[in-house]
Design a protein around this motif. Sequence first.
Motif, PDB file in Angstrom:
ATOM      1  N   ASN A  33      15.512   7.847  49.893  1.00  0.00           N
ATOM      2  CA  ASN A  33      16.911   7.425  50.031  1.00  0.00           C
ATOM      3  C   ASN A  33      17.170   6.425  51.151  1.00  0.00           C
ATOM      4  O   ASN A  33      18.273   6.350  51.672  1.00  0.00           O
ATOM      5  N   ASN A  34      16.163   5.654  51.535  1.00  0.00           N
ATOM      6  CA  ASN A  34      16.391   4.616  52.534  1.00  0.00           C
ATOM      7  C   ASN A  34      17.043   3.378  51.939  1.00  0.00           C
ATOM      8  O   ASN A  34      17.696   2.621  52.660  1.00  0.00           O
ATOM      9  N   TYR A  39      16.916   1.562  43.048  1.00  0.00           N
ATOM     10  CA  TYR A  39      15.902   0.766  42.373  1.00  0.00           C
ATOM     11  C   TYR A  39      14.990   1.668  41.542  1.00  0.00           C
ATOM     12  O   TYR A  39      14.622   2.764  41.956  1.00  0.00           O
ATOM     13  N   ALA A  40      14.608   1.186  40.358  1.00  0.00           N
ATOM     14  CA  ALA A  40      13.847   1.995  39.400  1.00  0.00           C
ATOM     15  C   ALA A  40      12.533   1.318  39.033  1.00  0.00           C
ATOM     16  O   ALA A  40      12.516   0.376  38.228  1.00  0.00           O
ATOM     17  N   PRO A  41      11.407   1.788  39.593  1.00  0.00           N
ATOM     18  CA  PRO A  41      10.098   1.293  39.153  1.00  0.00           C
ATOM     19  C   PRO A  41       9.760   1.842  37.770  1.00  0.00           C
ATOM     20  O   PRO A  41      10.493   2.671  37.217  1.00  0.00           O
ATOM     21  N   HIS A  42       8.633   1.398  37.241  1.00  0.00           N
ATOM     22  CA  HIS A  42       8.130   1.936  35.980  1.00  0.00           C
ATOM     23  C   HIS A  42       6.702   2.441  36.189  1.00  0.00           C
ATOM     24  O   HIS A  42       6.027   2.081  37.160  1.00  0.00           O
ATOM     25  N   PHE A  43       6.250   3.275  35.283  1.00  0.00           N
ATOM     26  CA  PHE A  43       4.896   3.791  35.375  1.00  0.00           C
ATOM     27  C   PHE A  43       3.897   2.635  35.356  1.00  0.00           C
ATOM     28  O   PHE A  43       4.049   1.666  34.618  1.00  0.00           O
ATOM     29  N   GLY A  44       2.851   2.764  36.178  1.00  0.00           N
ATOM     30  CA  GLY A  44       1.834   1.730  36.286  1.00  0.00           C
ATOM     31  C   GLY A  44       2.054   0.790  37.441  1.00  0.00           C
ATOM     32  O   GLY A  44       1.117   0.129  37.891  1.00  0.00           O
ATOM     33  N   GLN A  57       2.367   9.459  40.303  1.00  0.00           N
ATOM     34  CA  GLN A  57       3.107   8.201  40.453  1.00  0.00           C
ATOM     35  C   GLN A  57       4.576   8.468  40.783  1.00  0.00           C
ATOM     36  O   GLN A  57       5.168   7.778  41.616  1.00  0.00           O
ATOM     37  N   LEU A  58       5.163   9.470  40.129  1.00  0.00           N
ATOM     38  CA  LEU A  58       6.545   9.833  40.447  1.00  0.00           C
ATOM     39  C   LEU A  58       6.678  10.270  41.903  1.00  0.00           C
ATOM     40  O   LEU A  58       7.635   9.889  42.596  1.00  0.00           O
ATOM     41  N   LYS A  59       5.736  11.066  42.377  1.00  0.00           N
ATOM     42  CA  LYS A  59       5.769  11.512  43.770  1.00  0.00           C
ATOM     43  C   LYS A  59       5.680  10.325  44.720  1.00  0.00           C
ATOM     44  O   LYS A  59       6.391  10.261  45.723  1.00  0.00           O
ATOM     45  N   PHE A  60       4.805   9.390  44.398  1.00  0.00           N
ATOM     46  CA  PHE A  60       4.665   8.201  45.241  1.00  0.00           C
ATOM     47  C   PHE A  60       5.967   7.398  45.272  1.00  0.00           C
ATOM     48  O   PHE A  60       6.392   6.927  46.333  1.00  0.00           O
ATOM     49  N   MET A  61       6.597   7.237  44.106  1.00  0.00           N
ATOM     50  CA  MET A  61       7.875   6.525  44.059  1.00  0.00           C
ATOM     51  C   MET A  61       8.904   7.205  44.959  1.00  0.00           C
ATOM     52  O   MET A  61       9.598   6.549  45.750  1.00  0.00           O
ATOM     53  N   GLY A  65      11.016   5.925  48.691  1.00  0.00           N
ATOM     54  CA  GLY A  65      12.428   5.595  48.708  1.00  0.00           C
ATOM     55  C   GLY A  65      13.059   5.266  47.376  1.00  0.00           C
ATOM     56  O   GLY A  65      14.249   4.946  47.326  1.00  0.00           O
ATOM     57  N   PHE A  66      12.307   5.329  46.278  1.00  0.00           N
ATOM     58  CA  PHE A  66      12.852   4.983  44.972  1.00  0.00           C
ATOM     59  C   PHE A  66      13.464   6.219  44.323  1.00  0.00           C
ATOM     60  O   PHE A  66      12.824   7.262  44.237  1.00  0.00           O
ATOM     61  N   THR A  67      14.685   6.091  43.859  1.00  0.00           N
ATOM     62  CA  THR A  67      15.441   7.241  43.359  1.00  0.00           C
ATOM     63  C   THR A  67      15.779   7.140  41.876  1.00  0.00           C
ATOM     64  O   THR A  67      16.661   7.826  41.387  1.00  0.00           O
ATOM     65  N   ALA A  68      15.073   6.273  41.161  1.00  0.00           N
ATOM     66  CA  ALA A  68      15.252   6.159  39.716  1.00  0.00           C
ATOM     67  C   ALA A  68      13.938   5.709  39.094  1.00  0.00           C
ATOM     68  O   ALA A  68      13.030   5.238  39.787  1.00  0.00           O
TER      69      ALA A  68
END
Length: 305
Positions: A33-34, A39-44, A57-61, A65-68
């Motif tokens: 939440n910084n 912002y929403a990354p995608h898998f890969g 990968q979700l944990k890393f996101m 700081g990524f929340t979507a």
Amino acid sequence: MFRRTFVKSAIGLAGLAAVNPLQQGFAAQPAKNNFKLRYAPHFGMFQNSAGKDLIDQLKFMADNGFTALEDNGMMGRPVQEQEKIAREMDRLGIKMGVFVVDKGGNGANTLAAGKKEHVDIFLAGCKRAVEVAKRVNAKWMTVVPGDYERSLPLGIQTGHVIDALRRGAEILEPHGLTMVLEPLSDTPNLFLRYTDQTYEICRGVNSPACKILYDAYHQQKNEGRLIHHITLAWSEIGYFQVGDEPGRKEPTTGEINYKNVFKYIHDRSKAEKLDFIIGMEHGNSKPGKEGELALIKAYQESDNF
């Protein structure tokens, strides 16, 4: 670096604040939440840092700081995998962004043609999308009407698209779901290409279940004046995607001033109590872990307004 190791590592490295964190192998944004925007990354996108496992990968996101998340291919994943992803997203506080309604409109199945068989394929996709959306706690799904039907006048094609989308909205609206129409720049054959054109169609459909997916990369190529067009179409925009031009890589690698674009979206959505997702619909400009850390740094820089 994952949340389960962050606190322990931070204590053990106290006193090394002067050392470049990237040299220590840290991700550039270790706290959730910084970022000012969702912002929403995608898998890969971070598989060199997090590994190929989707949960890791979700944990890393989340740890960066990524929340979507957005996942264009979610409809094609096995049900068990969809449910597993949804559970982890819920645990991490990650919101689901768009997935693509498969067979919802393409060169061989264009809604502009007004053919019953094409519309039926689209509507069947909407019905399947409802079940997937429920499973993964999604609200938005991407729809592309397909190519021009050049044997017909443009106004007739537009009417056909509106008619088909109204029927799709009738399926989605009772469930609180929204299809977001994406004008694209990939080929001149695509029917939907411009912001004002998509705005007109959304007004014609006249449903909260049909809004604009404003992808700044495509619109920089098609029409430019991004903030101007966002302002004009604001009431019909439901979702944003980004990528710099040229190259379709992360912000700061091309000509778009994303710091100004993000500030406009942030300030206006905050004033109106809106919560937009900004899909990271682009590649990485550099390979490997180095490229993934550079991507995170680019979002830190662009979000610093």
